[in-house]
Enzyme design. Structure first.
Site, mmCIF file in Angstrom:
data_model
loop_
_atom_site.group_PDB
_atom_site.id
_atom_site.type_symbol
_atom_site.label_atom_id
_atom_site.label_comp_id
_atom_site.label_asym_id
_atom_site.label_seq_id
_atom_site.Cartn_x
_atom_site.Cartn_y
_atom_site.Cartn_z
ATOM 1 N N PRO A 1 0.822 -1.211 0.000
ATOM 2 C CA PRO A 1 0.000 0.000 0.000
ATOM 3 C C PRO A 1 0.856 1.263 0.000
ATOM 4 O O PRO A 1 2.054 1.197 0.303
ATOM 5 C CB PRO A 1 -0.790 -0.109 1.310
ATOM 6 C CG PRO A 1 0.048 -0.958 2.193
ATOM 7 C CD PRO A 1 0.830 -1.893 1.306
ATOM 8 N N ASP A 2 0.221 2.392 -0.304
ATOM 9 C CA ASP A 2 0.925 3.679 -0.377
ATOM 10 C C ASP A 2 1.052 4.273 1.033
ATOM 11 O O ASP A 2 0.477 5.308 1.338
ATOM 12 C CB ASP A 2 0.117 4.610 -1.294
ATOM 13 C CG ASP A 2 0.809 5.951 -1.525
ATOM 14 O OD1 ASP A 2 2.024 6.053 -1.251
ATOM 15 O OD2 ASP A 2 0.127 6.893 -1.964
#
Ligand code: SPV
Ligand code: MG
Length: 246
Positions: free
Chosen positions: A21-22
């Site tokens: 994920p970011d």
């Protein structure tokens, strides 16, 4: 044919291609090192999305690494703590940095860079977090005062009204700096309108990965279903073309 002027090294897409994920799970150092391969094959300037830049006392090493590799600009955003992507509708866990802490980061980058050609883009998240134009403007002015070369004003609205309003207000400031925008949610807005409203850099942050990912999924599904690749061949680039890309 028509080409883009520069490369955006996106934290979102650089994370997603690694299956993460970011949220800064991919270290900046890892991303910077990976870009050394990009500069071997591309002359385009690279704008590096460094999230919030990480720890202040480590920033100078990252700046040196970026400059050494040939990155042209760093973009840092005024968030602290656990990072959530700006386009996520739930920003309840996102915290914005204090102005003074963020100014320290900008000053540290300015002090650490060896060339003034290495640009500092300060990204204001006030509109993303619903803090309004006044807060956005105050931050942009203060980041500019601290040494930012450009200001990225981010928005997740469906139209460009709020960033255009911001641009008009900021234009009148004595701390005015060139503006950058990321039209992901306001994709109906033509570049011309943004340019006419003084935006100097327009970043298409994720569209190319979204395009390729969709076809990658379709291709995997088709091969698994048909137990051969023939059915998907007409949708993907022919081998004789792709081998010429290198
Ligand atoms: C990115 O591409 O990682 C960005 C832009 O920072 S956004 O995803 O809108 O936060
Ligand atoms: Mg990012």
């Amino acid at each position: 044919y028509n080409e883009f002027d520069a490369i955006w090294s996106s934290s979102l897409t650089e994370s997603l291609i690694r299956g993460k994920p970011d949220n800064q799970a991919v270290e900046l150092t890892t991303r910077i090192e990976a870009l050394s391969e990009t500069v071997e094959v591309s002359k385009k300037p690279i704008i590096f999305d460094a999230d919030n830049g990480g720890d202040l006392h480590l920033l100078k090493f990252k700046i040196r690494a970026m400059e050494n590799i040939g990155i042209s600009a760093i973009c840092i955003e005024d968030k602290v703590g656990v990072k959530v992507n700006s386009l996520d509708s739930d920003q309840s866990k996102t915290k914005q940095s204090s102005i003074s802490v963020f100014q320290k980061k900008i000053k540290e980058i300015k002090k650490s860079r060896t060339s003034e050609d290495f640009l500092i883009i300060a990204r204001v998240e006030s509109l993303i977090l619903g803090k309004g134009q006044k807060d956005a403007l105050k931050r942009a002015e203060n980041y500019s005062k601290a040494g930012a070369d450009a200001i990225l004003i981010h928005s997740k609205n469906k139209n460009a009204d709020e960033i255009i309003e911001f641009s008009k207000k900021f234009k009148k400031s004595k701390f005015y700096k060139p503006l950058v925008c990321v039209p992901s949610t306001y994709s109906k807005t033509y570049e011309k309108k943004l340019i006419n409203n003084d935006f100097k850099i327009i970043i298409y942050a994720n569209q190319l990965l979204r395009a390729s990912y969709k076809v990658i999924l379709q291709t995997a599904a088709s091969i698994l279903k048909n137990e051969r690749s023939f059915e998907i061949e007409k949708k993907i680039i022919p081998i004789k073309e792709i081998i010429k890309l290198g």
